[in-house]
Motif scaffolding. Structure first.
Motif, mmCIF file in Angstrom:
data_model
loop_
_atom_site.group_PDB
_atom_site.id
_atom_site.type_symbol
_atom_site.label_atom_id
_atom_site.label_comp_id
_atom_site.label_asym_id
_atom_site.label_seq_id
_atom_site.Cartn_x
_atom_site.Cartn_y
_atom_site.Cartn_z
ATOM 1 N N LEU A 3 0.836 -1.209 0.000
ATOM 2 C CA LEU A 3 0.000 0.000 0.000
ATOM 3 C C LEU A 3 0.869 1.257 0.000
ATOM 4 C CD1 LEU A 3 -2.664 -1.116 2.608
ATOM 5 C CD2 LEU A 3 -3.142 -0.538 0.218
ATOM 6 N N GLU A 4 1.878 1.267 0.857
ATOM 7 C CA GLU A 4 2.781 2.419 0.958
ATOM 8 C C GLU A 4 3.478 2.688 -0.376
ATOM 9 O OE1 GLU A 4 6.920 3.442 3.248
ATOM 10 O OE2 GLU A 4 5.389 2.323 4.372
ATOM 11 N N ALA A 5 3.891 1.627 -1.074
ATOM 12 C CA ALA A 5 4.553 1.789 -2.373
ATOM 13 C C ALA A 5 3.630 2.459 -3.387
ATOM 14 C CB ALA A 5 5.025 0.435 -2.894
ATOM 15 N N ALA A 6 2.333 2.311 -3.182
ATOM 16 C CA ALA A 6 1.346 2.941 -4.067
ATOM 17 C C ALA A 6 0.883 4.291 -3.535
ATOM 18 C CB ALA A 6 0.145 2.014 -4.243
ATOM 19 N N GLY A 7 1.431 4.727 -2.398
ATOM 20 C CA GLY A 7 1.029 6.003 -1.807
ATOM 21 C C GLY A 7 -0.291 5.928 -1.069
ATOM 22 N N LEU A 8 -0.659 4.731 -0.595
ATOM 23 C CA LEU A 8 -1.939 4.522 0.093
ATOM 24 C C LEU A 8 -1.707 3.987 1.495
ATOM 25 C CD1 LEU A 8 -3.819 2.736 -2.842
ATOM 26 C CD2 LEU A 8 -3.854 5.166 -2.270
ATOM 27 N N ASP A 9 -2.797 3.847 2.238
ATOM 28 C CA ASP A 9 -2.742 3.213 3.550
ATOM 29 C C ASP A 9 -3.947 2.288 3.715
ATOM 30 O OD1 ASP A 9 -4.977 4.770 4.337
ATOM 31 O OD2 ASP A 9 -3.688 6.331 5.149
ATOM 32 N N PHE A 10 -4.058 1.656 4.869
ATOM 33 C CA PHE A 10 -5.118 0.667 5.098
ATOM 34 C C PHE A 10 -6.527 1.251 4.999
ATOM 35 C CE2 PHE A 10 -1.563 -1.685 6.950
ATOM 36 C CZ PHE A 10 -1.780 -2.939 6.399
ATOM 37 N N SER A 11 -6.667 2.541 5.186
ATOM 38 C CA SER A 11 -8.002 3.144 5.109
ATOM 39 C C SER A 11 -8.590 3.061 3.706
ATOM 40 C CB SER A 11 -7.969 4.604 5.565
ATOM 41 O OG SER A 11 -7.283 5.413 4.623
ATOM 42 N N ARG A 12 -7.764 2.799 2.705
ATOM 43 C CA ARG A 12 -8.232 2.711 1.323
ATOM 44 C C ARG A 12 -8.685 1.307 0.924
ATOM 45 N NH1 ARG A 12 -6.876 6.968 -2.041
ATOM 46 N NH2 ARG A 12 -6.599 8.816 -0.768
ATOM 47 N N ILE A 13 -8.436 0.319 1.765
ATOM 48 C CA ILE A 13 -8.821 -1.050 1.418
ATOM 49 C C ILE A 13 -10.342 -1.191 1.490
ATOM 50 C CG2 ILE A 13 -8.747 -3.463 2.162
ATOM 51 C CD1 ILE A 13 -5.850 -3.115 2.804
ATOM 52 N N VAL A 14 -10.907 -1.749 0.427
ATOM 53 C CA VAL A 14 -12.356 -1.962 0.365
ATOM 54 C C VAL A 14 -12.727 -3.434 0.381
ATOM 55 C CG1 VAL A 14 -12.853 0.230 -0.777
ATOM 56 C CG2 VAL A 14 -12.400 -1.797 -2.177
ATOM 57 N N ASP A 15 -11.774 -4.314 0.080
ATOM 58 C CA ASP A 15 -12.085 -5.740 0.004
ATOM 59 C C ASP A 15 -10.853 -6.565 0.368
ATOM 60 O OD1 ASP A 15 -14.082 -7.841 -0.947
ATOM 61 O OD2 ASP A 15 -12.319 -8.354 -2.145
ATOM 62 N N ILE A 16 -11.073 -7.606 1.157
ATOM 63 C CA ILE A 16 -10.012 -8.534 1.550
ATOM 64 C C ILE A 16 -10.503 -9.951 1.319
ATOM 65 C CG2 ILE A 16 -8.696 -9.490 3.486
ATOM 66 C CD1 ILE A 16 -8.913 -6.834 4.861
ATOM 67 N N THR A 17 -9.609 -10.786 0.803
ATOM 68 C CA THR A 17 -9.832 -12.226 0.807
ATOM 69 C C THR A 17 -8.644 -12.826 1.536
ATOM 70 O OG1 THR A 17 -10.977 -12.144 -1.319
ATOM 71 C CG2 THR A 17 -10.198 -14.297 -0.585
ATOM 72 N N SER A 18 -8.924 -13.603 2.571
ATOM 73 C CA SER A 18 -7.850 -14.247 3.313
ATOM 74 C C SER A 18 -7.974 -15.758 3.160
ATOM 75 C CB SER A 18 -7.869 -13.829 4.790
ATOM 76 O OG SER A 18 -9.130 -14.049 5.376
ATOM 77 N N PHE A 19 -6.826 -16.389 2.955
ATOM 78 C CA PHE A 19 -6.748 -17.833 2.767
ATOM 79 C C PHE A 19 -6.044 -18.414 3.987
ATOM 80 C CE2 PHE A 19 -6.774 -15.654 -1.258
ATOM 81 C CZ PHE A 19 -7.768 -16.311 -1.963
ATOM 82 N N HIS A 20 -6.704 -19.355 4.666
ATOM 83 C CA HIS A 20 -6.237 -19.856 5.960
ATOM 84 C C HIS A 20 -5.986 -21.357 5.946
ATOM 85 C CE1 HIS A 20 -7.689 -16.159 8.081
ATOM 86 N NE2 HIS A 20 -8.472 -16.129 7.022
ATOM 87 N N VAL A 21 -4.810 -21.762 6.420
ATOM 88 C CA VAL A 21 -4.529 -23.152 6.729
ATOM 89 C C VAL A 21 -4.877 -23.323 8.213
ATOM 90 C CG1 VAL A 21 -2.718 -24.917 6.891
ATOM 91 C CG2 VAL A 21 -2.697 -23.255 5.007
ATOM 92 N N ASP A 22 -5.588 -24.370 8.560
ATOM 93 C CA ASP A 22 -6.014 -24.595 9.954
ATOM 94 C C ASP A 22 -6.813 -23.410 10.483
ATOM 95 O OD1 ASP A 22 -4.733 -27.086 10.028
ATOM 96 O OD2 ASP A 22 -2.852 -26.179 10.695
ATOM 97 N N MET A 23 -7.780 -22.973 9.706
ATOM 98 C CA MET A 23 -8.560 -21.786 10.037
ATOM 99 C C MET A 23 -9.150 -21.840 11.446
ATOM 100 S SD MET A 23 -11.938 -20.098 8.247
ATOM 101 C CE MET A 23 -11.264 -20.003 6.631
ATOM 102 N N TYR A 24 -9.701 -22.960 11.821
ATOM 103 C CA TYR A 24 -10.364 -23.038 13.126
ATOM 104 C C TYR A 24 -9.383 -22.905 14.273
ATOM 105 C CZ TYR A 24 -14.398 -24.393 10.410
ATOM 106 O OH TYR A 24 -15.419 -24.395 9.493
ATOM 107 N N ASP A 25 -8.165 -23.391 14.096
ATOM 108 C CA ASP A 25 -7.157 -23.296 15.156
ATOM 109 C C ASP A 25 -6.602 -21.885 15.306
ATOM 110 O OD1 ASP A 25 -7.419 -26.004 15.684
ATOM 111 O OD2 ASP A 25 -5.717 -26.557 14.416
ATOM 112 N N HIS A 26 -6.600 -21.106 14.211
ATOM 113 C CA HIS A 26 -5.924 -19.809 14.231
ATOM 114 C C HIS A 26 -6.844 -18.620 13.986
ATOM 115 C CE1 HIS A 26 -2.709 -22.685 12.853
ATOM 116 N NE2 HIS A 26 -2.254 -22.240 13.993
ATOM 117 N N PHE A 27 -8.126 -18.865 13.904
ATOM 118 C CA PHE A 27 -9.026 -17.786 13.510
ATOM 119 C C PHE A 27 -9.019 -16.622 14.504
ATOM 120 C CE2 PHE A 27 -12.977 -15.586 12.672
ATOM 121 C CZ PHE A 27 -12.910 -15.468 11.300
#
Length: 140
Positions: free
Chosen positions: A72-96
């Motif tokens: 984000l910083e390399a693009a001149g942005l910050d987290f406030s500009r994020i509108v969508d996230i997809t997260s991929f989890h191994v052992d999701m239930y253990d680490h959620f």
């Protein structure tokens, strides 16, 4: 209705965090692509500067968000500009809960971005537990 436009390479721009372009070029992809008013960010993982996955889940998840922040910083942005996230989890239930805590530090207050969490069998490195892909808006 607008007429069809021939989108050319001039209308997209590859974004790389400082000193990381060679890492992405080795595998033939960009850290992010700026196009059509958005920044499309490739999956970011919890690895250190040497490319090694952090063993502790909490540290790995925090580092994945740090690495996302560098793009984000390399693009001149910050987290406030994020509108969508997809997260991929191994052992999701253990680490959620651990992931949710890391995410809460980055997005502490509404409006929160859209978020889709997907459980996966594994990622590119067997030590990785999480990958985060995101889309950010370029303009206010």
């Amino acid at each position: 209705m607008q007429p069809y436009r021939n989108w050319t390479a001039a209308m997209i721009e590859a974004i790389f965090p400082k000193d990381k372009q060679a890492n992405y070029e080795a595998y033939g992809y960009s850290a992010a692509i700026r196009s059509g008013g958005f920044l499309f960010i490739s999956g970011q993982v919890g690895v250190d500067d040497a490319g090694e996955a952090l063993a502790d889940p909490a540290k790995q998840f925090a580092r994945a968000f740090d690495n996302l922040g560098k793009v984000l910083e390399a693009a001149g942005l910050d987290f406030s500009r994020i509108v969508d996230i997809t997260s991929f989890h191994v052992d999701m239930y253990d680490h959620f809960d651990c992931f949710a805590a890391a995410k809460q530090k980055v997005f502490p207050a509404p409006p929160y971005p859209n978020w889709t969490a997907v459980g996966v069998v594994n990622l590119a490195d067997p030590a990785l537990l999480l990958e985060i892909k995101a889309t950010a808006r370029l303009f206010e």
